[in-house]
Write an enzyme that holds these catalytic residues in place. Sequence first.
Site, PDB file in Angstrom:
ATOM      1  N   LYS A 196      -0.352   7.440  -4.182  1.00 52.21           N
ATOM      2  CA  LYS A 196      -0.253   8.564  -3.258  1.00 52.21           C
ATOM      3  C   LYS A 196       0.680   8.172  -2.124  1.00 52.21           C
ATOM      4  CE  LYS A 196      -2.973  11.865  -0.534  1.00 52.21           C
ATOM      5  NZ  LYS A 196      -4.320  12.230  -0.073  1.00 52.21           N
ATOM      6  N   LYS A 248       0.940  11.189  -6.906  1.00 53.04           N
ATOM      7  CA  LYS A 248       1.050  12.317  -5.987  1.00 53.04           C
ATOM      8  C   LYS A 248       2.023  11.943  -4.878  1.00 53.04           C
ATOM      9  CE  LYS A 248      -1.858  15.241  -2.994  1.00 53.04           C
ATOM     10  NZ  LYS A 248      -3.237  15.495  -2.502  1.00 53.04           N
TER      11      LYS A 248
END
Length: 323
Positions: A196, A248
């Site tokens: 992330k 992500k």
Amino acid sequence: MFPSHRPRRLRTTAAMRGLVGETTIRPNQLVLPMFVKEGVTEPVPIATMPGVVQHTRDSLRKAAVEAVQAGVGGLMLFGVPEKRDAVGSGGVDPKGVLNVALRDLRAELGDETVLMSDLCLDEFTDHGHCGVLDDDGRVDNDATLRVYGEMALAQAEAGAHLLGPSGMMDGQVGAIREALDRAGRTDTGILAYSVKYSSAFYGPFRDAIESQLTGDRKTYQQDSGNVREALREVRLDLDEGADLVMVKPAMLYLDVIRAVAEISDVPVAAYQISGEFAMIEAAAANGWLDRRAAVLESLTAIRRAGADIVLTYWAAEVAAWLR
């Protein structure tokens, strides 16, 4: 004679192109992120995410049923509480908005879909960080893990099939797995937000959850230029028991998705985030591109890079197109 090779023969008709196509998108590969807001009586549109709303409990149930009927593979829930505090107590409260919504959807849908929950404190803290703070205002990794364990049990008991720890705390997957197993919740899986990045494209999402954050999350989210670091995070999460791993954002990190897919022995997910969604919607609204074609091309790119599962705000709409 030249040319002796004519690849265009395999592009002559739509049927031919479909027959030889290498990358597909199926409805059950798509997951719909959804927001539920405490204390509202009507869905609240999110200005920076056209077509996306903060749901009431009732509208969430209706939209979830419609998405499942369209064929989506799963639903990822985020809660927007009325009140926040320094330790994000609403996240562990069985009566907190997210846990109540999980129970609603599990009662409504049972095992017809894969019900996922965001396991993070950022929605519930009055400072907007993904963990609890120490006396110097820094995110306390190990104290946060203890809270994540409590959240994991609350969400599992509320009915989540998969928990999505998104806070990027060191050791979060292992701490959550230990808490679940100790409580006998061995069937509850973990969709690890293993990679992330600290991204400029989260802005609309922070509107959606009414984030209280000032500053940034660079001390725990990853630097956008790093790939080796991302692969290290994936290996650690796999060692700690992740059932799936996720990258992500998605569209700007296709190379990272590919690198993760090459080393992962569990399914790989990618999250097409709010800013990626919003920029296509904005361009389409201005007539600068064909919306449907752009949406499908973006999802194809993410799948082609190696994602088995794509979280996207278009999941239900695209599933209907594909069916």
